[in-house]
Every structure is written in structure tokens, then in C-alpha cells.
Design an enzyme around this catalytic site. Sequence first.
Site, PDB file in Angstrom:
ATOM      1  N   GLU B  47       8.447   0.660  -2.047  1.00 44.87           N
ATOM      2  CA  GLU B  47       7.777   0.163  -0.836  1.00 44.87           C
ATOM      3  C   GLU B  47       8.412  -1.135  -0.347  1.00 44.87           C
ATOM      4  OE1 GLU B  47       5.520   1.612   1.023  1.00 44.87           O
ATOM      5  OE2 GLU B  47       5.135   3.308  -0.298  1.00 44.87           O
ATOM      6  N   ASN B  51      10.510  -1.516   3.131  1.00 40.01           N
ATOM      7  CA  ASN B  51      10.120  -2.508   4.140  1.00 40.01           C
ATOM      8  C   ASN B  51      11.302  -3.373   4.567  1.00 40.01           C
ATOM      9  OD1 ASN B  51       7.486  -1.666   4.266  1.00 40.01           O
ATOM     10  ND2 ASN B  51       6.620  -3.399   3.124  1.00 40.01           N
ATOM     11  N   ARG B 105       4.671   5.520   9.616  1.00 42.58           N
ATOM     12  CA  ARG B 105       4.435   4.816   8.367  1.00 42.58           C
ATOM     13  C   ARG B 105       2.934   4.728   8.186  1.00 42.58           C
ATOM     14  NH1 ARG B 105       7.899   4.998   5.081  1.00 42.58           N
ATOM     15  NH2 ARG B 105       7.084   3.170   4.037  1.00 42.58           N
TER      16      ARG B 105
HETATM   17  N1  LIG Z   1      10.516  -7.107   4.742  1.00 44.50           N
HETATM   18  C1  LIG Z   1       9.815  -7.142   5.901  1.00 44.50           C
HETATM   19  N2  LIG Z   1      10.348  -7.723   6.998  1.00 44.50           N
HETATM   20  C2  LIG Z   1       9.665  -7.761   8.167  1.00 44.50           C
HETATM   21  N3  LIG Z   1       8.421  -7.264   8.331  1.00 44.50           N
HETATM   22  C3  LIG Z   1       7.832  -6.683   7.275  1.00 44.50           C
HETATM   23  C4  LIG Z   1       8.496  -6.595   6.014  1.00 44.50           C
HETATM   24  N4  LIG Z   1       7.652  -5.963   5.155  1.00 44.50           N
HETATM   25  C5  LIG Z   1       6.541  -5.684   5.841  1.00 44.50           C
HETATM   26  N5  LIG Z   1       6.635  -6.115   7.116  1.00 44.50           N
HETATM   27  C6  LIG Z   1       5.569  -6.014   8.151  1.00 44.50           C
HETATM   28  O1  LIG Z   1       4.332  -5.736   7.508  1.00 44.50           O
HETATM   29  C7  LIG Z   1       3.768  -4.528   8.016  1.00 44.50           C
HETATM   30  C8  LIG Z   1       2.987  -3.816   6.948  1.00 44.50           C
HETATM   31  O2  LIG Z   1       3.860  -3.348   5.924  1.00 44.50           O
HETATM   32  P1  LIG Z   1       3.399  -2.104   5.052  1.00 44.50           P
HETATM   33  O3  LIG Z   1       2.059  -2.423   4.444  1.00 44.50           O
HETATM   34  O4  LIG Z   1       4.479  -1.760   4.109  1.00 44.50           O
HETATM   35  O5  LIG Z   1       3.181  -0.944   6.113  1.00 44.50           O
HETATM   36  P2  LIG Z   1       4.284  -0.101   6.905  1.00 44.50           P
HETATM   37  O6  LIG Z   1       5.627  -0.329   6.257  1.00 44.50           O
HETATM   38  O7  LIG Z   1       3.821   1.303   6.732  1.00 44.50           O
HETATM   39  O8  LIG Z   1       4.257  -0.575   8.325  1.00 44.50           O
HETATM   40  C9  LIG Z   1       4.953  -3.759   8.586  1.00 44.50           C
HETATM   41  O9  LIG Z   1       4.536  -2.842   9.591  1.00 44.50           O
HETATM   42  C10 LIG Z   1       5.811  -4.881   9.131  1.00 44.50           C
HETATM   43  O10 LIG Z   1       5.365  -5.318  10.390  1.00 44.50           O
HETATM   44 MG   LIG Z   2       5.998  -0.272   4.254  1.00 46.12          MG
END
Ligand SMILES: Nc1ncnc2c1ncn2[C@@H]1O[C@H](COP(=O)(O)OP(=O)(O)O)[C@@H](O)[C@H]1O
Ligand SMILES: [Mg+2]
Lengths: 141, 141, 77
Positions: B47, B51, B105
Site C-alpha cells: 500500500e 501510494n 482506488r
Molecule cells: N505518497 C503519497 N504522496 C502523495 N499523496 C499521497 C501519498 N500517499 C497517500 N496520499 C494521499 O492520501 C490519499 C489516501 O491514500 P490511501 O488511503 O492509500 O487511499 P487511495 O490510495 O486509495 O487513494 C490518497 O488518495 C492521496 O491523496
Molecule cells: Mg493507496
Amino acid sequence: MFKNEMKIEFPSKSQNEAFARVVVAAFASQLDPTIEELSDVKTAVSEAVTNAIIHGYENSSGKIEIECKIEGRTLTVIVTDYGKGIEDVELAKQPLYTSRPELERSGMGFTVMETFMDSLEVESEPLKGTRVKMTKEFKSF
Amino acid sequence: MFKNEMKIEFPSKSQNEAFARVVVAAFASQLDPTIEELSDVKTAVSEAVTNAIIHGYENSSGKIEIECKIEGRTLTVIVTDYGKGIEDVELAKQPLYTSRPELERSGMGFTVMETFMDSLEVESEPLKGTRVKMTKEFKSF
Amino acid sequence: MGEIKRFIRDDGIIKVSRNVKETAKKVKHAKEKLSKQYGREVTVEEIANELCITSEDVVMSLDSLNAPEYLYETIHQ
Ligand SMILES: Nc1ncnc2c1ncn2[C@@H]1O[C@H](COP(=O)(O)OP(=O)(O)O)[C@@H](O)[C@H]1O
Ligand SMILES: [Mg+2]
Ligand SMILES: Nc1ncnc2c1ncn2[C@@H]1O[C@H](COP(=O)(O)OP(=O)(O)O)[C@@H](O)[C@H]1O
Ligand SMILES: [Mg+2]
């Protein structure tokens, strides 16, 4: 052309030799190798990392780096240590040469690397460290 | 106390997500984990790296780093990217929150990391990048 | 040099992707058998010992059964 790369570093602990082998094998498996090809790479990495641990750092603590690159069907692996270095690289590469016969090492590490990989380059400077670069081309079936 | 550490970096290519998972699992296997514990760690790493690839770098090319540490029976994993960063970390961590619903997602990435690991810390700065730190204690049998 | 290779290894031209999946099946069976026997979750090392393979091989085989875009699926450029 298919390209990928990675770089890893870890301390010169003996259990990290097995770890290094899996990491390089996992990376190389992107090339869809045969068991035989993968086993060749693992054996070569094992010898290079063991040398860094037992000769480079003489079992004291130091940093080992492995860089891997895939370009097309060629894998490049570079194992670097910042340990004691090698006075005479040509001598060290001779089959059966070992500076530590008391360890029951076979003196065949560099020969194994040369045999299992397509190319081997060793750069070393006393008290600076050693850099072993190996390449292997993977056939496709 | 048993100690070890490693640091790996690779480009934000989608195939490196599977690679990262194997590397962390191989490192964690020094703790003689159960298959379930190992699978928890892999899911969390998956995960965090996904991300970094899809949000941090939005599928453009950038560097991802993973640091792992073992201290006693505790594994620490830190996944860092130098991508776009997160404006509001608290909001991003909410279950079901996603900034890219068009990607199908689930918005559950951070929730999954929190569930499968014992602790999760997220540090992020817009345009600088994101650092996700997770720990897990492994039982012994 | 051919002798060194033959001396050290005994496996031929088998694709890793297939071999890893076979190991994965054995790991799955061993895991079920041992966890029934012990009445708890089993460790990677216990499975490795049962199958006479290394812990690394257990680790490498683990997600080859379920992950669709898994590393050991053939990745052609
Ligand atoms: N490494 C990252 N860099 C930039 N934004 C991130 C990162 N990880 C997470 N995010 C932000 O946090 C939100 C939530 O992440 P997550 O819980 O993994 O859900 P998803 O990946 O399904 O959108 C993402 O939609 C994104 O906006
Ligand atoms: Mg994610
Ligand atoms: N990383 C290294 N740092 C310092 N010396 C090295 C290193 N690698 C190899 N050597 C030297 O080269 C010799 C030959 O290496 P090798 O062929 O692997 O045989 P062995 O390890 O069995 O001695 C070693 O005995 C050692 O003196
Ligand atoms: Mg040697």
C-alpha cells in the site's frame, strides 16, 4: 528497451549474505530467467558479498552496497565495500589463491564469479575498498 | 539484542511494488515470522509503495526509498518518496478518503497500513514528499 | 569451468515462474498441515524445515499464487 535499477545497502553481518542473494534474485526475476540462470547469479552474489564480509571488513562492521541494473536482457550487479581493499587484484583473481587459508576458504570465489557470470571487473584500492562489477545476459525462450 | 538494518532505493515503476514486497519480506524473515505476520507486512508495504508510485509521483518517474530496521523482535519500515506530498495528512488518513476516485482506488490504503502494522506515522510536505513509518512487533513461539 | 558449474548446481532449464508456483503449493499444504498439528500459526522456518528448503525460498514463493501482476509472472518488455 526494458530498463530498471535498484540500490541496496546493509551492514556486513553474515546473515545478510542470504538476504542479498534473495534481493538480487527477486530483482533479476523480472527478466523471466530459468532456475539455472537465477542460481548462477545467486552463487556469484554470494561469493562477492561473502568476500566483502570476511576479507573487506574481516568480520568487523562496515557497509556493503549492491547496485543492480537491467538493460534489455542484461543484468549488471555491482558489489561495493569500503574495507581493507586488495593489494594485487590480478593475484587475488587467480584460481585457488587465498590470503586466508586458515579459514578453509577455497580461493575460488573470483573464479566462480567469472564462471557463472558473463563478465567480471574488480577495482580495489588498499584501505579504500573493493568494487566488483559483474554482468550476465539472460537468454529468452 | 538482535539488530539489523537495510536501505533500498528504486525508481517508481509499477513492477517494483512486487519487488519491494519481496525485499521487505526477505528482510523480516530473519525474525522467523509466521506466514500471517509476513503477509501483514507485505500488504502494508504494498500500500505504501503503491501510494508513492500513483499519488507521490503520479506515475511519472521518481525515486522511492525503503529503510528497514530490526531491533529485538520489532520491525520498522520507512517508505519515502520525494513527490507531490499531502496537503492534509489527517484527512488523507481517513478511511475511504481518496483524492483520485477515478482510479477506482478504495481510499483504504492508510487504514490497511494501520490495521496490519502496530504503528503508523505519516510525515508529508507539499512538493517535498512523503515519509511513512510503520512498526510491527513479531511474536515468538 | 563447466565442471565447476555442474559441481555446484543440479537444476536445469526450468522456468522460475513455474517452479516458484510449485513451491508455493507445497508451502501452502505444509502450512495447513503444521498449523493443525501445532494448533497455532506456523513460522517460515518451520515450513522451510518441513520441506527441506531454505527460508528464502519460502519467502520468494509466498505471494505467487494470488497476486495477479506478481513478479514471477512472465514480465515481457
Ligand atoms: N505518497 C503519497 N504522496 C502523495 N499523496 C499521497 C501519498 N500517499 C497517500 N496520499 C494521499 O492520501 C490519499 C489516501 O491514500 P490511501 O488511503 O492509500 O487511499 P487511495 O490510495 O486509495 O487513494 C490518497 O488518495 C492521496 O491523496
Ligand atoms: Mg493507496
Ligand atoms: N572484498 C574484498 N576485500 C578485500 N580482499 C578481498 C575481497 N575480495 C577478495 N579479496 C582477496 O582476494 C582473495 C581471493 O578471493 P576469493 O577468490 O573469493 O577466495 P577466498 O575468498 O576463498 O580467499 C581473498 O583471499 C582476499 O585476499
Ligand atoms: Mg571468497
